[in-house]
Design an enzyme around this catalytic site. Structure first.
Site, mmCIF file in Angstrom:
data_model
loop_
_atom_site.group_PDB
_atom_site.id
_atom_site.type_symbol
_atom_site.label_atom_id
_atom_site.label_comp_id
_atom_site.label_asym_id
_atom_site.label_seq_id
_atom_site.Cartn_x
_atom_site.Cartn_y
_atom_site.Cartn_z
ATOM 1 N N GLY A 138 -6.759 14.927 -8.788
ATOM 2 C CA GLY A 138 -8.088 14.138 -8.494
ATOM 3 C C GLY A 138 -8.287 13.390 -7.306
ATOM 4 O O GLY A 138 -9.368 12.463 -7.192
ATOM 5 N N TRP A 175 -9.608 14.573 -4.331
ATOM 6 C CA TRP A 175 -10.828 14.827 -3.738
ATOM 7 C C TRP A 175 -12.196 14.199 -4.463
ATOM 8 O O TRP A 175 -13.064 13.886 -3.973
ATOM 9 C CB TRP A 175 -11.230 16.462 -3.827
ATOM 10 C CG TRP A 175 -10.505 17.308 -2.598
ATOM 11 C CD1 TRP A 175 -9.303 16.609 -2.033
ATOM 12 C CD2 TRP A 175 -10.718 18.257 -1.792
ATOM 13 N NE1 TRP A 175 -8.841 17.474 -1.201
ATOM 14 C CE2 TRP A 175 -9.681 18.527 -1.109
ATOM 15 C CE3 TRP A 175 -11.957 19.078 -2.249
ATOM 16 C CZ2 TRP A 175 -9.847 19.637 -0.123
ATOM 17 C CZ3 TRP A 175 -12.042 20.325 -1.276
ATOM 18 C CH2 TRP A 175 -10.837 20.341 -0.326
ATOM 19 N N ASP A 185 -10.652 21.826 -13.674
ATOM 20 C CA ASP A 185 -9.456 22.197 -13.407
ATOM 21 C C ASP A 185 -8.468 22.785 -14.615
ATOM 22 O O ASP A 185 -8.976 22.145 -15.676
ATOM 23 C CB ASP A 185 -8.450 21.197 -12.831
ATOM 24 C CG ASP A 185 -7.292 21.770 -12.038
ATOM 25 O OD1 ASP A 185 -7.331 21.562 -10.886
ATOM 26 O OD2 ASP A 185 -6.214 22.377 -12.429
ATOM 27 N N ASP A 210 -10.643 26.982 -17.008
ATOM 28 C CA ASP A 210 -10.328 28.037 -16.079
ATOM 29 C C ASP A 210 -11.735 28.346 -15.301
ATOM 30 O O ASP A 210 -12.657 28.690 -16.111
ATOM 31 C CB ASP A 210 -9.631 29.219 -16.518
ATOM 32 C CG ASP A 210 -9.636 30.166 -15.423
ATOM 33 O OD1 ASP A 210 -9.938 30.132 -14.422
ATOM 34 O OD2 ASP A 210 -8.565 31.148 -15.780
ATOM 35 N N ASP A 266 -10.606 23.394 -3.960
ATOM 36 C CA ASP A 266 -9.138 23.132 -3.171
ATOM 37 C C ASP A 266 -8.374 24.253 -3.938
ATOM 38 O O ASP A 266 -7.058 23.901 -4.010
ATOM 39 C CB ASP A 266 -8.825 21.801 -3.023
ATOM 40 C CG ASP A 266 -7.708 21.492 -2.290
ATOM 41 O OD1 ASP A 266 -7.420 22.335 -1.237
ATOM 42 O OD2 ASP A 266 -7.018 20.463 -2.504
ATOM 43 N N LYS A 279 -10.968 26.192 0.261
ATOM 44 C CA LYS A 279 -9.641 26.517 0.906
ATOM 45 C C LYS A 279 -9.461 28.021 0.951
ATOM 46 O O LYS A 279 -9.933 28.669 -0.014
ATOM 47 C CB LYS A 279 -8.479 26.136 -0.116
ATOM 48 C CG LYS A 279 -7.102 26.154 0.368
ATOM 49 C CD LYS A 279 -6.154 26.243 -0.685
ATOM 50 C CE LYS A 279 -5.891 25.114 -1.704
ATOM 51 N NZ LYS A 279 -5.029 23.893 -0.861
HETATM 52 C C1 LIG Z 1 -3.808 22.008 -4.306
HETATM 53 S S1 LIG Z 1 -4.599 21.590 -6.002
HETATM 54 C C2 LIG Z 1 -6.094 20.619 -5.844
HETATM 55 C C3 LIG Z 1 -5.464 18.941 -5.402
HETATM 56 C C4 LIG Z 1 -6.855 18.325 -5.358
HETATM 57 N N1 LIG Z 1 -8.006 18.783 -4.453
HETATM 58 C C5 LIG Z 1 -6.745 16.855 -5.198
HETATM 59 O O1 LIG Z 1 -7.182 16.213 -4.149
HETATM 60 O O2 LIG Z 1 -6.111 16.062 -6.005
HETATM 61 C C6 LIG Z 1 -4.976 23.100 -6.611
HETATM 62 C C7 LIG Z 1 -5.679 23.130 -8.123
HETATM 63 O O3 LIG Z 1 -6.312 24.148 -8.399
HETATM 64 C C8 LIG Z 1 -6.223 24.556 -9.567
HETATM 65 N N2 LIG Z 1 -6.638 25.754 -10.285
HETATM 66 C C9 LIG Z 1 -6.460 27.086 -9.644
HETATM 67 N N3 LIG Z 1 -6.812 28.054 -10.190
HETATM 68 C C10 LIG Z 1 -7.770 27.471 -10.877
HETATM 69 C C11 LIG Z 1 -8.815 28.136 -11.829
HETATM 70 N N4 LIG Z 1 -8.938 29.569 -11.961
HETATM 71 N N5 LIG Z 1 -9.820 27.305 -12.416
HETATM 72 C C12 LIG Z 1 -9.677 25.966 -12.572
HETATM 73 N N6 LIG Z 1 -8.544 25.407 -11.689
HETATM 74 C C13 LIG Z 1 -7.711 26.148 -11.172
HETATM 75 C C14 LIG Z 1 -4.768 24.305 -10.100
HETATM 76 O O4 LIG Z 1 -4.520 23.835 -11.357
HETATM 77 C C15 LIG Z 1 -4.369 22.977 -9.023
HETATM 78 O O5 LIG Z 1 -4.464 21.848 -9.805
#
Ligand SMILES: C[S@@+](CC[C@H](N)C(=O)[O-])C[C@H]1O[C@@H](n2cnc3c(N)ncnc32)[C@H](O)[C@@H]1O
Length: 195
Positions: free
Chosen positions: A51, A53, A70, A86, A110, A150
């Site tokens: 969280g 961002w 997420d 998802d 991200d 990203k």
């Molecule tokens: C690097 S973290 C994000 C960090 C976040 N921006 C923050 O500031 O705290 C990447 C996130 O992408 C999520 N993610 C990956 N594929 C996803 C999808 N298909 N749908 C939803 N979330 C996804 C992962 O569960 C993970 O929590």
């Protein structure tokens, strides 16, 4: 500074400033560069957990709408809505559309897949997620809206660049200093949809 010291530095800084993740500083730097966070915007943050961002976005967005999504469950952040799901599923996309009920001004992603240990495979999977964000943006973004996502350099980076150029009038890349721990990670900033 070596990578470990970098990680420790941002970890400490996040703790001091009350951010849930080091990633918060990536969004702060991205916004300093491109200035897309504004007081009254509708903002979608994809891949929000834990969280950081959303916390950064909330500081600027006062009269807008903020939605995070997420696969992992997030602890609520006041002034934001969170969907656990998802992003790739049609149901999640419908929930997003229902929440905003109009075009979105800023879409952030991200998203990162679970790391497999195989750097090439991880890069391909991350870039597939980036592509899904760009495709979704085409349908739901305001024509003067912004997408920040990203992605990883190498592999299908060029293909994404071509697709982004076809879809948006402006595309730029930026790697925040706080992203240094992962050498292939960068961010694409796209604005003004080609209509
Ligand atoms: C690097 S973290 C994000 C960090 C976040 N921006 C923050 O500031 O705290 C990447 C996130 O992408 C999520 N993610 C990956 N594929 C996803 C999808 N298909 N749908 C939803 N979330 C996804 C992962 O569960 C993970 O929590």
């Amino acid at each position: 500074m070596d990578n470990k010291s970098y990680q420790d530095h941002y970890f400490k800084k996040a703790k001091e400033q009350g951010y849930r993740s080091r990633s918060a500083f990536k969004l702060i730097e991205l916004n300093q560069k491109f200035k897309f966070l504004k007081k009254e915007i509708k903002l979608l943050d994809v891949g929000s957990f834990p969280g950081g961002w959303l916390q950064v976005a909330k500081k600027t967005i006062k009269n807008g709408k903020i939605l995070g999504i997420d696969k992992k469950k997030l602890i609520q952040i006041e002034g934001t809505r969170i969907i656990e799901g998802d992003f790739l599923e049609e149901r999640s996309k419908n929930d997003i559309l229902k929440f905003f009920n109009s075009k979105i001004n800023v879409i952030l992603s991200d998203m990162a897949p679970n790391t497999s240990g195989n750097k090439s495979l991880d890069a391909i999977k991350t870039n597939e997620l980036c592509l899904s964000i760009l495709e979704f943006s085409k349908k739901v973004l305001d024509k003067n809206g912004v997408v920040v996502s990203k992605l990883f350099t190498g592999e299908d980076f060029e293909a994404i660049k071509i697709y982004a150029k076809e879809t948006f009038k402006n595309i730029r890349f930026f790697k925040p200093n706080s992203s240094r721990d992962n050498s292939r990670e960068t961010y694409i900033h796209c604005n003004r949809l080609n209509t």
